[in-house]
Design an enzyme around this catalytic site. Structure first.
Site, PDB file in Angstrom:
ATOM      1  N   ARG A 134    -110.563  55.691 -84.596  1.00 29.80           N
ATOM      2  CA  ARG A 134    -109.576  55.285 -83.895  1.00 29.80           C
ATOM      3  C   ARG A 134    -110.033  53.821 -82.651  1.00 29.80           C
ATOM      4  NH1 ARG A 134    -110.387  60.692 -84.038  1.00 29.80           N
ATOM      5  NH2 ARG A 134    -108.630  61.793 -84.841  1.00 29.80           N
ATOM      6  N   LYS A 156    -112.221  62.053 -81.242  1.00 35.54           N
ATOM      7  CA  LYS A 156    -111.524  63.837 -80.441  1.00 35.54           C
ATOM      8  C   LYS A 156    -111.671  65.057 -80.338  1.00 35.54           C
ATOM      9  CE  LYS A 156    -106.289  61.461 -80.963  1.00 35.54           C
ATOM     10  NZ  LYS A 156    -105.305  61.731 -81.031  1.00 35.54           N
ATOM     11  N   HIS A 174    -104.324  50.761 -84.809  1.00 34.47           N
ATOM     12  CA  HIS A 174    -104.222  51.562 -85.352  1.00 34.47           C
ATOM     13  C   HIS A 174    -103.689  51.413 -86.454  1.00 34.47           C
ATOM     14  CE1 HIS A 174    -104.711  55.929 -85.383  1.00 34.47           C
ATOM     15  NE2 HIS A 174    -103.827  56.328 -84.971  1.00 34.47           N
ATOM     16  N   ARG A 196    -106.555  51.539 -89.264  1.00 38.01           N
ATOM     17  CA  ARG A 196    -106.976  52.542 -89.630  1.00 38.01           C
ATOM     18  C   ARG A 196    -105.784  53.831 -90.873  1.00 38.01           C
ATOM     19  NH1 ARG A 196    -109.355  57.899 -87.293  1.00 38.01           N
ATOM     20  NH2 ARG A 196    -108.282  59.627 -87.376  1.00 38.01           N
ATOM     21  N   HIS A 248    -108.915  64.369 -88.460  1.00 42.91           N
ATOM     22  CA  HIS A 248    -108.111  65.046 -88.561  1.00 42.91           C
ATOM     23  C   HIS A 248    -108.288  66.425 -88.555  1.00 42.91           C
ATOM     24  CE1 HIS A 248    -105.912  61.620 -90.071  1.00 42.91           C
ATOM     25  NE2 HIS A 248    -105.891  61.250 -89.244  1.00 42.91           N
ATOM     26  N   TYR A 275     -98.780  59.926 -94.745  1.00 42.70           N
ATOM     27  CA  TYR A 275     -99.236  58.801 -95.959  1.00 42.70           C
ATOM     28  C   TYR A 275     -99.258  59.173 -97.120  1.00 42.70           C
ATOM     29  CZ  TYR A 275    -102.626  58.015 -91.863  1.00 42.70           C
ATOM     30  OH  TYR A 275    -102.918  57.912 -90.629  1.00 42.70           O
TER      31      TYR A 275
END
Length: 331
Positions: A160, A185, A257, A260, A283, A292
């Site tokens: 990110r 995150k 982004h 990514r 994730h 995706y």
């Protein structure tokens, strides 16, 4: 009457976000921005100064009006509205255990639904587009060499933008198994291996930086770390330059982004399963990685090629027996 909102909101940030959740600076800044907007709106709507507002003043009507204000007056998307709503729900959920007298108001606010958003396919770069973008910076300059490495790592690692700008010199380990470490995150740490061409770029770049392990990997000319906004601007600038060699870039909305997404799609094309891709990208939920699969038209085409062709003749109409018709008529 003394305001019960101000001390409760302060405890929400210091107690829940800082102590219990150990929220990232980005999360805390986003939440703080949400409440600055809300309190400003509430002051305009009620005429009460933010420090004098009570929890009862922030009822469902006011919160609903605020969310509508975000879309109609500020031009925010439904997704941004929902993100602001999530911040408010977190606070009101916290308040429900500490302000029982306001539970009726809190329950009504928590019942405000999220707004449905349109699901769009993720945008990513083809291999040719990614190569053109990475080659766009002028590597004869210090800034150009910095930007090229940033773009290369963005595509190869899928970090990110907040993770990229937070990288320190000491986060990279160059050797037989070169890799980088990052904290993403939820304060989750992960390790990502580096390809040989990335190692070459990193090694050359580290020779131009001070050897301090805590120094920024991507500093500005003054030595401070790049900001997310600065990365957005440099990506846009290099996309514009790369479009001269690769015209298809001009028709795409490319943000940091997108790098990514490009990494994720390249892993998918290489046959990597979605569970492994989710681990690579950090994730928390593998469902996030499923986007995706929907975006990969080439994968869909390959899937279709494996399916036997169906008979192209139109199917014959079903002819019911007389006994069945009679049965249905008598129902």
């Amino acid at each position: 009457m003394m305001s019960d909102l101000a001390p409760l909101l302060q405890r929400f940030f210091t107690d829940k976000l800082d102590r219990h959740l150990n929220a990232s600076p980005h999360t805390k800044a986003a939440y703080a921005d949400t409440f600055r907007l809300l309190l400003t709106y509430a002051q305009q709507a009620t005429g009460i100064a933010p420090s004098a507002l009570t929890l009862a003043d922030l009822d469902a009507d006011l919160i609903g009006g605020f969310l509508q204000h975000l879309e109609t007056d500020r031009g925010n998307s439904a997704a941004t509205r929902n993100a602001r709503r999530a911040a408010l729900r977190s606070f009101f959920g916290y308040a429900s255990y500490r302000a029982p007298d306001a539970i009726a108001t809190i329950s009504q606010v928590l019942a405000i639904p999220a707004k449905r958003t349109k699901t769009t396919l993720v945008s990513f770069l083809t291999a040719a587009e990614a190569e053109a973008l990475i080659a766009a910076p002028d590597t004869r300059t210090w800034l150009g060499r910095r930007d090229r490495l940033l773009l290369h790592l963005g595509v190869q690692t899928g970090l990110r933008v907040s993770e990229l700008v937070s990288l320190r010199v000491g986060d990279l380990q160059i050797g037989p198994h070169s890799q980088l470490e990052c904290v993403g995150k939820g304060r989750k740490q992960r390790v990502i291996p580096l390809q040989k061409n990335a190692v070459q770029l990193v090694t050359a770049w580290l020779s131009e930086l001070p050897s301090a392990p805590d120094g920024s990997l991507f500093p500005t000319s003054t030595g401070s770390p790049l900001t997310r906004a600065a990365v957005g601007k440099l990506v846009a600038r290099h996309v514009h330059a790369a479009a001269e060699q690769c015209p298809s870039l001009a028709g795409k909305n490319i943000t940091p982004h997108t790098l990514r997404h490009t990494c994720a799609m390249s892993l998918l094309h290489a046959g990597i399963d979605t569970a492994s891709i989710a681990l690579w990208l950090g994730h928390a939920n593998i469902q996030t990685t499923q986007i995706y699969l929907h975006a990969d038209l080439e994968l869909k085409r390959r899937t279709l090629e494996r399916v036997a062709a169906v008979d192209e003749r139109p199917p014959a109409r079903y002819q019911a027996s007389d006994a069945l018709i009679a049965f249905l008529k008598n129902r």
